[in-house]
Design a protein around this motif. Structure first.
Motif, short mmCIF file in Angstrom:
data_model
loop_
_atom_site.label_atom_id
_atom_site.label_comp_id
_atom_site.label_asym_id
_atom_site.label_seq_id
_atom_site.Cartn_x
_atom_site.Cartn_y
_atom_site.Cartn_z
N ALA A 1 0.84 -1.21 0.00
CA ALA A 1 0.00 0.00 0.00
C ALA A 1 0.86 1.25 0.00
O ALA A 1 0.58 2.24 -0.70
CB ALA A 1 -0.92 -0.01 1.22
N THR A 2 1.98 1.20 0.74
CA THR A 2 2.89 2.35 0.79
C THR A 2 3.49 2.60 -0.59
O THR A 2 3.47 3.73 -1.11
CB THR A 2 4.02 2.10 1.81
OG1 THR A 2 3.45 1.74 3.06
CG2 THR A 2 4.88 3.34 1.97
N ASP B 1 7.76 6.13 5.78
CA ASP B 1 6.78 6.10 4.68
C ASP B 1 5.68 5.06 4.98
O ASP B 1 4.54 5.19 4.53
CB ASP B 1 7.45 5.72 3.36
CG ASP B 1 8.32 6.83 2.79
OD1 ASP B 1 8.18 7.97 3.28
OD2 ASP B 1 9.15 6.57 1.91
N LEU B 2 6.06 4.03 5.73
CA LEU B 2 5.10 2.93 5.98
C LEU B 2 3.86 3.44 6.70
O LEU B 2 2.78 2.85 6.62
CB LEU B 2 5.76 1.81 6.81
CG LEU B 2 6.44 0.68 6.00
CD1 LEU B 2 7.50 1.24 5.09
CD2 LEU B 2 7.03 -0.36 6.91
N LEU B 3 4.01 4.59 7.42
CA LEU B 3 2.84 5.14 8.12
C LEU B 3 1.74 5.47 7.11
O LEU B 3 0.56 5.41 7.41
CB LEU B 3 3.24 6.39 8.91
CG LEU B 3 4.14 6.11 10.13
CD1 LEU B 3 4.76 7.39 10.65
CD2 LEU B 3 3.35 5.40 11.22
N LEU C 1 -5.97 -1.88 -0.67
CA LEU C 1 -5.98 -1.38 -2.05
C LEU C 1 -5.99 0.14 -2.09
O LEU C 1 -6.85 0.78 -1.49
CB LEU C 1 -7.23 -1.89 -2.78
CG LEU C 1 -7.11 -3.19 -3.58
CD1 LEU C 1 -8.35 -3.38 -4.43
CD2 LEU C 1 -5.88 -3.21 -4.46
N VAL C 2 -5.02 0.71 -2.77
CA VAL C 2 -4.95 2.17 -2.96
C VAL C 2 -5.80 2.52 -4.18
O VAL C 2 -5.60 1.95 -5.26
CB VAL C 2 -3.48 2.59 -3.18
CG1 VAL C 2 -3.37 4.05 -3.59
CG2 VAL C 2 -2.67 2.31 -1.92
N LEU D 1 5.03 -4.09 -7.05
CA LEU D 1 4.27 -4.31 -5.80
C LEU D 1 4.34 -5.77 -5.38
O LEU D 1 4.43 -6.08 -4.19
CB LEU D 1 2.81 -3.88 -5.98
CG LEU D 1 2.58 -2.39 -6.20
CD1 LEU D 1 1.08 -2.09 -6.31
CD2 LEU D 1 3.19 -1.57 -5.07
N GLY D 2 4.33 -6.66 -6.35
CA GLY D 2 4.41 -8.09 -6.01
C GLY D 2 5.76 -8.44 -5.43
O GLY D 2 5.86 -9.20 -4.45
N ASP D 3 6.82 -7.87 -6.00
CA ASP D 3 8.18 -8.11 -5.46
C ASP D 3 8.24 -7.61 -4.02
O ASP D 3 8.84 -8.24 -3.15
CB ASP D 3 9.22 -7.35 -6.29
CG ASP D 3 9.16 -7.72 -7.76
OD1 ASP D 3 9.61 -6.91 -8.60
OD2 ASP D 3 8.65 -8.81 -8.08
#
Ligand SMILES: Nc1ncnc2c1ncn2[C@@H]1O[C@H](COP(=O)(O)OP(=O)(O)O)[C@@H](O)[C@H]1O
Ligand SMILES: O=P(O)(O)OC[C@H]1O[C@](O)(CO)[C@@H](O)[C@@H]1O
Ligand SMILES: [Mg+2]
Length: 475
Positions: free
Chosen positions: A389-390, A402-404, A443-444, A453-455
């Motif tokens: 999501a980030t 950034d994870l926030l 989901l964004v 995103l998958g990696d």
């Protein structure tokens, strides 16, 4: 790092108290530059259709080319991907004029690409103890795209000794640069192809993957003999990029040669440390013969496997379950993905953890006797959704705080549905020897981009898994 400071507390909270600082990891093989173009209106696609001829494109659309040898192949596969909203990656013919045609697009940005490149930067930022990232080529421009942290190193051999230095201190002046073109599209882009009125159902990406003849998927001889030494200093590894192997090369070598070398690499890494866990991150492999080689020669040597819905559908189809595979590619229903996952784990008893990430959920499957509890498996999936999501929101994760931002993205609306599906599946007799854990994706709505995103999901979940295993083994 000062553990009293607020940033550290935030970090621990964002990481759901998972600790990567106890993990050293080796990554190989694929690093490239992602040149990203954002399609934001149907007009751009309509112009391509008008310029290259609707009838020819429709014919090619139905033909479904598995390699891009001319602009019409590209336009047809791009439209096919956009119409389905599915992630796709198609190899590009190694041709100068065709490359020039792709260079004529105006790209919006250039970013670190390739599973190794993306995962190396992510794990370094998440304070993994040591990330040894290898790629057969490392130009100056590519080296500059790695984060400049002490925990991220590139392996070389100097005077017969293994040397681990930052990529920016390890690049080779004359190494080539590999560029992939990434075409990101938003949800709701409209255009017409013949009688088809196409509206992109979801934001996703279409990857045109360059396959330069001179780029060989291998660990160069001098470093190859150091793999046992590298194996002694790591807890785990992620291998990816096998999709880049070609059937034949200009010097007469074939895929046979490179798959044999790839098998040796895995054996050498494990030679002095049988405890390391190795994860294979899949990618879309258009060439069926190459897909079979990865399945038959590489997969049996892996402990863990990560795939998206298209890849698990293609994998199970190639294993002979064509109908199940097509259903998964079409609907990605959890029941079908779990059924396929069980078949894969039964066919490859060497696999202890299987991860599948789809648009609406991420799931892991492991054997009942896996040391990790369902709660711990849920924890690594939660971290994976926060990471995705980030990255979806910002385009890049450049610092832990950034994870926030990812934490603020809610799980999607199917949360309760997935909980009941997993509960029912877990009760079924046929799954009594397995643990099935899933979480809805955060989901964004309008993602900055989706490539990588998958990696991000797979590597976050895998390192989290290894980290918890390491803690469990200490007890
Ligand atoms: N808008 C979004 N917001 C959050 N997560 C997303 C979004 N779009 C896709 N994802 C997640 O990213 C995953 C994409 O994985 P994949 O297709 O393997 O990407 P890549 O191979 O480029 O890393 C999806 O399965 C889904 O879990
Ligand atoms: O198949 P290749 O050429 O190694 O490229 C892999 C592609 O997949 C990604 O790593 C995303 O998973 C992109 O960054 C990259 O362009
Ligand atoms: Mg992927």
């Amino acid at each position: 790092m000062d553990t009293s400071c607020n940033e550290y507390k935030e970090y621990r909270e964002c990481m759901d108290y998972l600790d990567f600082s106890n993990i050293s990891i080796f990554l190989a093989y694929n690093v490239n530059v992602d040149a990203i173009k954002y399609y934001t209106s149907g007009k751009e696609i309509q112009n391509l259709i008008e310029r290259y001829g609707e009838d020819d494109i429709i014919e090619k659309y139905n033909e479904y080319p598995r390699k891009i040898c001319n602009p019409i192949d590209y336009i047809a596969r791009l439209i096919h991907a956009m119409a389905n909203g599915k992630p796709a990656e198609v190899p590009l013919l190694d041709d100068e004029n065709l490359n020039k045609w792709f260079d004529n697009f105006k790209y919006d940005e250039e970013r670190m690409g390739g599973q190794v490149g993306i995962i190396a930067n992510l794990l370094s930022i998440l304070r993994t103890k040591k990330v040894i990232a290898y790629s057969p080529i490392l130009s100056k421009k590519q080296a500059e795209m790695f984060v400049d942290n002490d925990n991220l190193v590139y392996p070389s051999v100097v005077d017969g000794n293994l040397v681990l230095k930052k990529p920016i201190e390890s690049y080779k002046e004359n190494d080539p640069l590999k560029i992939n073109r990434i075409f990101e599209y938003k949800e709701g882009i409209e255009f017409k192809l013949g009688d088809k009125h196409i509206i992109t159902p979801i934001a996703n990406r279409f990857i045109v993957a360059s396959r330069p003849d001179k780029l060989r998927l291998e660990i160069k001889e001098d470093l190859k003999e150091k793999l046992p030494e590298i194996g002694e200093q790591i807890d785990c590894a992620i291998f990816s990029g096998y999709q880049g192997i070609k059937e034949k090369y200009s010097d007469g070598k074939t895929y046979e040669y490179y798959f044999t070398k790839a098998e040796e690499d895995l054996d050498l890494l494990r030679q002095k440390n049988k405890k390391i866990k190795i994860h294979l991150e899949f990618a879309s492999i258009q060439n069926i013969n190459l897909r079979k080689n990865i399945i038959n020669r590489i997969l049996p040597k892996m402990d863990c496997l990560g795939m998206d819905e298209t890849e698990v559908g293609n994998l199970i189809s190639t294993m002979g379950y064509e109908e199940l595979g097509q259903k998964i590619i079409k609907d990605s229903k959890m029941e079908d993905v779990v059924e396929a996952s069980k078949i894969i784990m039964e066919t490859y008893p060497n696999l202890e953890l299987l991860q599948v990430h789809t648009l609406y959920y991420i799931l892991v499957m492991c054997k009942k006797d896996n040391p990790l509890t369902t709660k711990q498996l849920k924890k690594i999936l939660e971290l994976a959704t926060i990471l995705a999501a980030t990255k979806a929101k910002l385009g890049e994760i450049s610092k832990v705080s950034d994870l926030l931002k990812g934490l603020t993205v809610p799980h999607n609306k199917y949360n309760e549905l997935f909980k009941s599906i997993v509960d029912n599946l877990q009760k079924e007799e046929k799954y009594k020897n397995y643990k099935i854990v899933a979480t809805p994706s955060r989901l964004v709505d309008v993602p900055k981009s989706t490539v990588g995103l998958g990696d991000t999901i797979s590597s976050g979940a895998f390192v989290g898994y290894v980290s918890l295993l390491k803690e469990a083994n200490k007890k």
